[in-house]
Design a protein around this motif. Sequence first.
Motif, short mmCIF file in Angstrom:
data_model
loop_
_atom_site.label_atom_id
_atom_site.label_comp_id
_atom_site.label_asym_id
_atom_site.label_seq_id
_atom_site.Cartn_x
_atom_site.Cartn_y
_atom_site.Cartn_z
N VAL A 168 0.84 -1.20 0.00
CA VAL A 168 0.00 0.00 0.00
C VAL A 168 0.87 1.24 0.00
O VAL A 168 2.07 1.20 0.29
CB VAL A 168 -0.94 0.02 1.23
N LEU A 169 0.24 2.36 -0.30
CA LEU A 169 0.89 3.66 -0.18
C LEU A 169 -0.17 4.74 -0.04
O LEU A 169 -1.32 4.57 -0.45
CB LEU A 169 1.82 3.95 -1.35
N PHE A 170 0.22 5.85 0.57
CA PHE A 170 -0.64 7.01 0.71
C PHE A 170 -0.24 8.07 -0.31
O PHE A 170 0.94 8.20 -0.64
CB PHE A 170 -0.53 7.62 2.11
N THR A 171 -1.21 8.85 -0.78
CA THR A 171 -0.93 9.93 -1.71
C THR A 171 -1.64 11.20 -1.27
O THR A 171 -2.66 11.17 -0.56
CB THR A 171 -1.37 9.61 -3.15
N ASP A 172 -1.11 12.32 -1.70
CA ASP A 172 -1.71 13.62 -1.46
C ASP A 172 -2.89 13.81 -2.42
O ASP A 172 -2.70 13.79 -3.64
CB ASP A 172 -0.66 14.71 -1.67
N PRO A 173 -4.11 13.99 -1.91
CA PRO A 173 -5.26 14.16 -2.81
C PRO A 173 -5.13 15.37 -3.74
O PRO A 173 -5.77 15.42 -4.79
CB PRO A 173 -6.44 14.34 -1.85
N ASP A 174 -4.31 16.35 -3.33
CA ASP A 174 -4.17 17.56 -4.12
C ASP A 174 -3.04 17.48 -5.15
O ASP A 174 -2.72 18.49 -5.78
CB ASP A 174 -3.92 18.76 -3.19
N ASN A 175 -2.46 16.29 -5.31
CA ASN A 175 -1.39 16.10 -6.29
C ASN A 175 -1.86 15.13 -7.37
O ASN A 175 -1.64 13.92 -7.26
CB ASN A 175 -0.13 15.59 -5.60
N PRO A 176 -2.51 15.62 -8.41
CA PRO A 176 -3.03 14.71 -9.44
C PRO A 176 -1.93 13.96 -10.17
O PRO A 176 -2.15 12.85 -10.66
CB PRO A 176 -3.79 15.64 -10.38
N THR A 177 -0.74 14.52 -10.24
CA THR A 177 0.36 13.86 -10.95
C THR A 177 0.75 12.55 -10.27
O THR A 177 0.86 11.50 -10.93
CB THR A 177 1.59 14.78 -11.03
N SER A 178 0.95 12.60 -8.95
CA SER A 178 1.36 11.37 -8.25
C SER A 178 0.22 10.36 -8.21
O SER A 178 0.45 9.15 -8.36
CB SER A 178 1.83 11.71 -6.83
N ASN A 179 -1.03 10.83 -8.06
CA ASN A 179 -2.15 9.90 -8.05
C ASN A 179 -2.27 9.17 -9.39
O ASN A 179 -2.50 7.95 -9.43
CB ASN A 179 -3.44 10.64 -7.73
N ALA A 180 -2.10 9.90 -10.48
CA ALA A 180 -2.17 9.27 -11.80
C ALA A 180 -1.01 8.30 -12.00
O ALA A 180 -1.18 7.22 -12.58
CB ALA A 180 -2.18 10.34 -12.88
#
Length: 297
Positions: free
Chosen positions: A259-271
């Motif tokens: 698993v990993l956590f991502t910043d919801p406000d960073n669309p680049t890392s989420n994508a």
Amino acid sequence: MLPDDWHLNDDVDDFLAQAGDFLCSRAALHNTPLTDIEKLRMHRRTAADHDGQAAVFGRLESQGEVRAIFYLTPRGRLGLTPLSVAQTDTLAAHLAGLGHSPANVIADHDTAGAFAESWQQCTGAAPELFWRTHLYRLGTLTPPEPRPKGQGRLTAVKDRGQVVSWCREFCVDVGEQRSIDLIDAGAWDDSRFGDRHFTFWETPDGTPVSMAAATSVIGGMVRVDPVYTPAHLRGRGYAGAVTVEASRAALTAGATDVVLFTDPDNPTSNALYQRLGYVHLADFAGYRFSYGAPETG
């Protein structure tokens, strides 16, 4: 014993004997309690001596089965597994009645918000949202194409200086002042990075250009955290490549949930993580509490 089938304990080994199977039953969703409680288990004497108090653990049972847990660290971090609003109301009243004053709460989005409201109603402490994140779980690992030139490498003792420097830069980027303070004080082992396993992505000439860390396997789960590339090296595919290497190492080590956590406000890392095979599982949040100073006179 507390009402509503809450059982409190300050012995981490006894607590895990009772609640460990529950935590491992949804290891991806429970990744933070698993890693936090394991760290408390490993350092329980040091933590209690340093902070002047022991951690507190609780499990909610119904019909002989554990349904939820909480843990309160010596530094005041309250961790929760999913609870209903009625359950957060009851737990808040119990903790307040026992004289506990958590500094913050971390949980899935709905539970964290419900407890923050319950705690404010019960104690008057004002909650402030300080952390929002998406939780992703690895499905089918999919390496990026094209892959940047170079290769991944597990770090060694000789890489300690680079690892520490990049972790500090990461903390500056995301505003983790407590971690910065620990690193600057030379208390690396006490920081949240002290028990991590690090992987570098290196260019063909052996120069490290990106880094990913991962926890040890706990209950079949590994969390990749953090992933960091210096600002002047971003946009070249290094973060994706090193995340794949760290994820592959976790699978090789026997992890069934990565698993990993991502910043919801960073669309680049989420994508990016979705392209690598990570699937959104849940949202999490953290609230810190402000306790009013007592009136004088």
